[in-house]
Design a protein around this motif. Structure first.
Motif, short mmCIF file in Angstrom:
data_model
loop_
_atom_site.label_atom_id
_atom_site.label_comp_id
_atom_site.label_asym_id
_atom_site.label_seq_id
_atom_site.Cartn_x
_atom_site.Cartn_y
_atom_site.Cartn_z
N SER A 55 -74.33 -52.25 60.57
CA SER A 55 -73.14 -51.44 60.84
C SER A 55 -71.93 -52.08 60.17
CB SER A 55 -72.91 -51.33 62.35
OG SER A 55 -72.71 -52.62 62.91
N THR A 56 -70.94 -51.23 59.88
CA THR A 56 -69.68 -51.72 59.31
C THR A 56 -68.76 -52.15 60.44
OG1 THR A 56 -69.87 -50.24 57.42
CG2 THR A 56 -67.67 -51.07 57.94
N LYS A 57 -68.32 -53.39 60.39
CA LYS A 57 -67.40 -53.91 61.39
C LYS A 57 -65.96 -53.57 61.00
CE LYS A 57 -70.74 -56.05 63.61
NZ LYS A 57 -71.20 -55.56 64.95
N ASP B 76 -65.00 -55.65 58.15
CA ASP B 76 -65.52 -55.15 56.87
C ASP B 76 -64.63 -54.04 56.33
OD1 ASP B 76 -67.93 -56.76 56.85
OD2 ASP B 76 -68.73 -55.39 58.38
N HIS B 77 -64.20 -53.16 57.23
CA HIS B 77 -63.40 -52.03 56.78
C HIS B 77 -62.02 -52.48 56.30
CE1 HIS B 77 -62.25 -47.85 56.40
NE2 HIS B 77 -61.11 -48.16 56.97
N GLN C 67 -62.54 -53.64 52.84
CA GLN C 67 -62.83 -52.47 52.01
C GLN C 67 -61.54 -51.72 51.69
OE1 GLN C 67 -65.85 -49.71 53.50
NE2 GLN C 67 -64.66 -47.99 52.66
N ALA D 148 -66.72 -61.37 57.26
CA ALA D 148 -66.72 -60.17 56.42
C ALA D 148 -66.51 -60.54 54.96
CB ALA D 148 -65.63 -59.21 56.90
N ASP E 296 -67.73 -52.45 65.91
CA ASP E 296 -68.20 -51.51 64.90
C ASP E 296 -67.05 -50.57 64.53
OD1 ASP E 296 -70.73 -52.58 64.97
OD2 ASP E 296 -71.55 -51.04 66.32
N TYR E 297 -66.93 -50.34 63.24
CA TYR E 297 -65.85 -49.46 62.79
C TYR E 297 -66.23 -48.01 62.98
CZ TYR E 297 -62.74 -46.78 59.84
OH TYR E 297 -61.86 -45.84 59.39
#
Length: 599
Positions: free
Chosen positions: A2-4, A7-8, A11, A35, A169-170
């Motif tokens: 999953s994208t945390k 992470d976002h 990004q 991340a 989680d994002y």
């Protein structure tokens, strides 16, 4: 996987074309650090030695790239350490975004370890946008607004992310009540004033016979237009220190810097004009401007909050400098380049002659003015320059002539010690193919510059042009303050506060794999500069300079200089009597026919 939230965040920074984040680690941003590992270090985590230096590097990067600078730090002490660098950005109108950690939401309000009320702490420095992310759906809006606001208002913004939120989680905002979706990008724009306002400004400028122009960093993108206006109006152009690189100094009508660190021709330009045009500057020292009833004045400034507060301007044009000047130029009447313009060019040429003579004055062991003056003709046309606060800034302001694509900056409004070395490190990440050079005092070098040499040692192999030169003016004195004490308080020198130890700066540089040389004789100065400019790695020059060379303001009178000299000689009655008897005659001999020590 999953994208945390973490992470976002990275990004979203990449989507905003952020390539570097200047930072230091801590457990308050552990989620972000993990991340970064997952993202293959994109954007690049640039590890400073201290969070304040990370902020300064972000400022230097932003100043010399035109892009937003981003810095990151942990909660509590890390976030606190960023503040001085962030205030430097805020006061110099530089776009910088700070991303800082915070304790877990469950611990907030519990006097937990490293818990600081960051929203209150950052309320002033990031007054245009400071937000704490408490749920994933606040992203990406929080990042987008922070970057967009930093760009749009040329200021500091901050995003605070609690440690536990980084690990969530994002989930994006949905098409629902009390959700705030967001989008990328900010359009470039060039606001212009109304035609009526431009016509009023032209009437003022056309009516004058002795026109002076003062430019700041806001005029940097309008070099051809400023040159054209100066030609049409037969004007001289002085530069606020943050605008030193906005116009080249090899133009005969460019009088150089203005203010306490400025030049005599800039002072005389302001004292003699009957009309003033200020472009992209909020230069604060009114006493260096014309007398308040002397000149009709026009200001061009992009920020409506910054107009009309330095001088009684008759017309305030709110707009982009380049676009506004392009509207203004067709309305201007060409003036003959008569006695006024000839005087400006003569005064400016004479100033550079005086600078050469001052640099040639003997000192013990080396005249710091000679150190910087000798550098001037050796500088590459694409060099990026920084000066630290203190007497080093005087010599940077007065002896280095901008030409070609040179860039230069310093801490203009905050005038803090310490940004010289981190500025040029940030510059090297913005322009790895260009040489960078910092002129710093030994006080600033001891404060933090030596530690940041370690940062240069860590990263220099990544730069296509490895040249990063640090010139230390080593006089074992906090020299600017010493001279201020002498001039304003009549105190010779309070050694307990002013004297600092001699440190082998070049030896330290060599010990960590960089180049370095110590220079103790005037005859060694030019060779040291050439050696540094030809080096295949970052290079430190330890110049042993004379603390008795005063950074005299351009408007100083002989009486003021005499008082400072006598303060130096307190306790030596014989020498003091000699100085009192012969000081004025000696200065008159150096500058014949002058009532003041004008240069």
């Amino acid at each position: 996987m999953s994208t945390k939230v973490s992470d976002h965040i990275l990004q979203r920074l990449r989507e905003w074309d952020v390539e570097h984040v200047f930072a230091y680690a801590g457990d308050g941003i552990n989620g972000l650090l993990a991340a970064w590992e997952r993202a293959d270090n994109k954007p690049k985590f640039v590890q400073a030695r201290h969070e304040e230096m990370a902020a300064f590097q972000a400022v230097g990067y932003a100043k010399f790239s035109g892009k937003v600078g981003v810095c990151a730090a942990t909660s509590g002490p890390g976030a606190i350490h960023l503040l001085n660098g962030l205030y430097d950005a805020k006061l110099d109108h530089v776009p910088v975004v700070a991303i800082v950690g915070q304790t877990n939401r469950s611990a907030m309000g519990g006097s937990y370890q490293q818990e600081v009320d960051l929203q209150s702490l950052y309320k002033d420095v990031a007054s245009d946008f400071c937000e704490m992310v408490t749920v994933p759906e606040q992203l990406p809006n929080a990042i987008d607004r922070a970057i967009r606001t930093a760009y749009g208002r040329r200021t500091v913004t901050a995003v605070i992310v609690p440690a536990d939120v980084q690990e969530l989680d994002y989930t994006p905002p949905t098409h629902a009540f009390k959700m705030v979706p967001s989008s990328l990008g900010i359009a470039s724009y060039a606001p212009v004033p109304t035609e009526d306002d431009v016509a009023r400004a032209a009437e003022v400028l056309n009516s004058g016979e002795k026109v002076a122009i003062l430019i700041g960093q806001g005029a940097r993108g309008a070099r051809p237009e400023v040159e054209q206006v100066a030609d049409v109006l037969g004007a001289g152009v002085a530069k606020a220190l943050l605008g030193k690189d906005a116009l080249p100094d090899d133009l005969p009508y460019v009088t150089g810097a203005i203010g306490l660190l400025g030049t005599r021709p800039s002072y005389e330009l302001m004292q003699g004009c009957d009309t003033l045009l200020v472009v992209g500057s909020s230069f604060p020292y009114t006493q260096f401007m014309p007398e308040l009833d002397q000149a009709r004045a026009v200001q061009i400034e992009i920020d409506p909050h910054m107009v009309g507060m330095r001088y009684p301007f008759e017309v305030n044009l709110v707009g982009d400098a380049r676009a506004t000047l392009r509207q203004l130029i067709p309305r201007l009447d060409r003036k003959k380049h008569g006695d006024w313009r000839k005087k400006i060019e003569k005064d400016t040429a004479r100033w550079w002659e005086v600078m050469e003579r001052r640099a040639a004055v003997e000192a013990d062991p080396i005249n710091p003015e000679y150190v910087v003056h000798a550098l001037d003709p050796l500088l590459p046309d694409d060099v990026i320059l920084a000066a630290d606060s203190g007497s080093a800034a005087n010599w940077y302001a007065r002896h280095l002539r901008m030409r070609g694509a040179m860039r230069g900056s310093l801490s203009g409004t905050l005038a803090t010690m310490g940004p010289g070395v981190p500025y040029v490190i940030g510059a090297k990440f913005a322009h790895p193919g260009r040489p960078a050079l910092a002129i710093v005092g030994d006080g600033a070098m001891q404060m933090n510059g030596m530690a940041e040499l370690v940062t240069a040692a860590k990263y220099w192999r990544e730069w296509s042009d490895p040249r990063l030169i640090v010139a230390v003016l080593n006089n074992q004195d906090l020299n600017q303050v010493t001279w201020e004490l002498r001039a304003m308080a009549g105190a010779p020198q309070f050694l307990a506060s002013q004297a600092i130890p001699d440190v082998p700066y070049a030896d330290f540089a060599r010990s960590i794999g960089l180049g370095g040389v110590r220079v103790e004789k005037p005859g060694e100065v030019e060779d040291a500069w050439r050696q540094a400019l030809a080096a295949d790695r970052p290079f430190v020059i330890d110049f042993r300079t004379d603390p008795a060379v005063p950074p005299i303001p351009p408007h100083a009178t002989l009486d003021q200089i005499e008082a400072a000299a006598l303060a130096v000689l307190k306790g030596d009655s014989d020498r003091a009597a000699m100085v009192k008897q012969g000081f004025k005659a000696k200065v008159q001999e150096f500058l014949p026919g002058r009532k003041h020590h004008q240069d």
